[in-house]
Design a protein around this motif. Structure first.
Motif, short mmCIF file in Angstrom:
data_model
loop_
_atom_site.label_atom_id
_atom_site.label_comp_id
_atom_site.label_asym_id
_atom_site.label_seq_id
_atom_site.Cartn_x
_atom_site.Cartn_y
_atom_site.Cartn_z
N LEU A 3 0.87 -1.17 0.00
CA LEU A 3 0.00 0.00 0.00
C LEU A 3 0.90 1.22 0.00
O LEU A 3 1.81 1.32 0.83
CB LEU A 3 -0.89 0.01 1.25
CG LEU A 3 -2.00 -1.04 1.32
CD1 LEU A 3 -2.58 -1.08 2.73
CD2 LEU A 3 -3.08 -0.75 0.30
N GLN A 4 0.66 2.11 -0.92
CA GLN A 4 1.49 3.31 -1.03
C GLN A 4 0.63 4.54 -0.89
O GLN A 4 -0.19 4.83 -1.77
CB GLN A 4 2.21 3.32 -2.37
CG GLN A 4 3.15 4.52 -2.56
CD GLN A 4 4.29 4.53 -1.58
OE1 GLN A 4 5.02 3.55 -1.45
NE2 GLN A 4 4.44 5.62 -0.85
N ALA A 5 0.83 5.27 0.21
CA ALA A 5 0.08 6.49 0.46
C ALA A 5 0.83 7.70 -0.05
O ALA A 5 2.06 7.74 -0.04
CB ALA A 5 -0.19 6.64 1.95
N SER A 6 0.06 8.68 -0.49
CA SER A 6 0.65 9.94 -0.96
C SER A 6 -0.36 11.06 -0.78
O SER A 6 -1.52 10.80 -0.43
CB SER A 6 1.06 9.82 -2.43
OG SER A 6 -0.09 9.58 -3.23
N GLY A 7 0.10 12.28 -1.02
CA GLY A 7 -0.82 13.42 -0.96
C GLY A 7 -0.66 14.30 0.26
O GLY A 7 -1.32 15.33 0.37
N VAL A 22 -2.59 3.69 -3.05
CA VAL A 22 -2.68 2.72 -4.13
C VAL A 22 -2.24 1.35 -3.63
O VAL A 22 -1.18 1.22 -3.01
CB VAL A 22 -1.79 3.15 -5.32
CG1 VAL A 22 -1.89 2.14 -6.44
CG2 VAL A 22 -2.19 4.54 -5.81
N ALA A 23 -3.04 0.36 -3.92
CA ALA A 23 -2.71 -1.01 -3.53
C ALA A 23 -2.09 -1.75 -4.71
O ALA A 23 -2.52 -1.57 -5.85
CB ALA A 23 -3.96 -1.74 -3.06
N MET A 106 -5.26 -4.05 11.40
CA MET A 106 -5.49 -4.34 9.99
C MET A 106 -4.32 -5.16 9.44
O MET A 106 -3.18 -5.02 9.87
CB MET A 106 -5.63 -3.03 9.21
CG MET A 106 -6.72 -2.09 9.72
SD MET A 106 -8.38 -2.53 9.23
CE MET A 106 -8.48 -1.71 7.63
N GLU A 107 -4.60 -5.97 8.45
CA GLU A 107 -3.59 -6.92 7.97
C GLU A 107 -2.46 -6.24 7.20
O GLU A 107 -1.29 -6.58 7.37
CB GLU A 107 -4.25 -7.98 7.09
CG GLU A 107 -3.28 -9.06 6.61
CD GLU A 107 -3.99 -10.24 5.99
OE1 GLU A 107 -5.22 -10.33 6.12
OE2 GLU A 107 -3.30 -11.07 5.37
N TYR A 108 -2.81 -5.33 6.33
CA TYR A 108 -1.79 -4.68 5.49
C TYR A 108 -1.72 -3.19 5.80
O TYR A 108 -2.75 -2.54 5.95
CB TYR A 108 -2.11 -4.87 4.00
CG TYR A 108 -2.17 -6.30 3.56
CD1 TYR A 108 -3.29 -6.80 2.91
CD2 TYR A 108 -1.10 -7.16 3.78
CE1 TYR A 108 -3.34 -8.11 2.49
CE2 TYR A 108 -1.14 -8.47 3.37
CZ TYR A 108 -2.27 -8.95 2.73
OH TYR A 108 -2.32 -10.26 2.33
N TRP A 109 -0.51 -2.69 5.87
CA TRP A 109 -0.29 -1.27 6.18
C TRP A 109 0.65 -0.66 5.16
O TRP A 109 1.60 -1.31 4.70
CB TRP A 109 0.34 -1.13 7.56
CG TRP A 109 -0.60 -1.46 8.67
CD1 TRP A 109 -0.88 -2.70 9.15
CD2 TRP A 109 -1.38 -0.54 9.42
NE1 TRP A 109 -1.81 -2.62 10.15
CE2 TRP A 109 -2.13 -1.29 10.34
CE3 TRP A 109 -1.53 0.84 9.40
CZ2 TRP A 109 -3.02 -0.71 11.25
CZ3 TRP A 109 -2.41 1.43 10.30
CH2 TRP A 109 -3.15 0.65 11.21
N GLY A 110 0.38 0.60 4.82
CA GLY A 110 1.29 1.33 3.98
C GLY A 110 2.18 2.22 4.83
O GLY A 110 1.92 2.44 6.01
N LYS A 111 3.22 2.71 4.22
CA LYS A 111 4.03 3.72 4.89
C LYS A 111 3.23 5.02 4.92
O LYS A 111 2.42 5.27 4.04
CB LYS A 111 5.35 3.92 4.15
CG LYS A 111 6.26 2.70 4.23
CD LYS A 111 7.58 2.97 3.52
CE LYS A 111 8.47 1.74 3.61
NZ LYS A 111 9.77 1.94 2.91
N GLY A 112 3.46 5.83 5.91
CA GLY A 112 2.64 7.00 6.10
C GLY A 112 3.02 8.18 5.23
O GLY A 112 4.09 8.23 4.61
N THR A 113 2.11 9.12 5.19
CA THR A 113 2.35 10.39 4.52
C THR A 113 2.05 11.50 5.52
O THR A 113 1.04 11.45 6.23
CB THR A 113 1.51 10.53 3.24
OG1 THR A 113 1.83 11.75 2.56
CG2 THR A 113 0.01 10.48 3.52
#
Length: 119
Positions: A3-7, A22-23, A106-113
């Motif tokens: 999972l990729q966070a942005s914005g 985006v997954a 939660m099972e899957y985590w993205g890096k933070g923004t």
């Protein structure tokens, strides 16, 4: 699986930002999706979560009426529209996905923004 966070960014109080997540490696259609945040010196807290049915969405009291969670399954992407931002919204924001529930583990985590709101 990613999972990729942005914005994230810096904004003045009262402004708006839209976070995207985006997954890749799995299909978000089958997952509950959530946004969490962690401010400096504080524990991670839940901000919003949407069930995989997209029928029910949940918000913390602190963001209710200001933030909107949405998903675009065709783009395998989750969004968090953040309006009327306040300095207390300053935090690293994370997206997460889970096949069963909306919850802290939660099972899957993205890096933070990082979102920074100045007064």
């Amino acid at each position: 699986v990613q999972l990729q966070a942005s914005g994230g960014g810096s904004v003045q109080a009262g402004g708006s930002l839209r976070l995207s997540c985006v997954a890749s490696g799995f299909t978000l259609d089958y997952y509950n999706i959530g946004w969490f945040r962690q401010a400096p010196g504080k524990e991670r807290e839940g901000v919003s979560c949407m069930e995989k049915s997209s029928v029910d969405a949940y918000y913390s009291d602190s963001v209710k009426g200001r933030f909107i969670i949405s998903r675009d399954n065709a783009k395998n992407t989750v969004y968090l529209q953040m309006n009327v931002l306040k300095p207390e919204d300053t935090a690293v924001h994370f997206c997460a996905a889970d096949p069963q529930n909306c919850h802290r583990g939660m099972e899957y985590w993205g890096k933070g923004t990082l979102v920074t709101v100045s007064s």
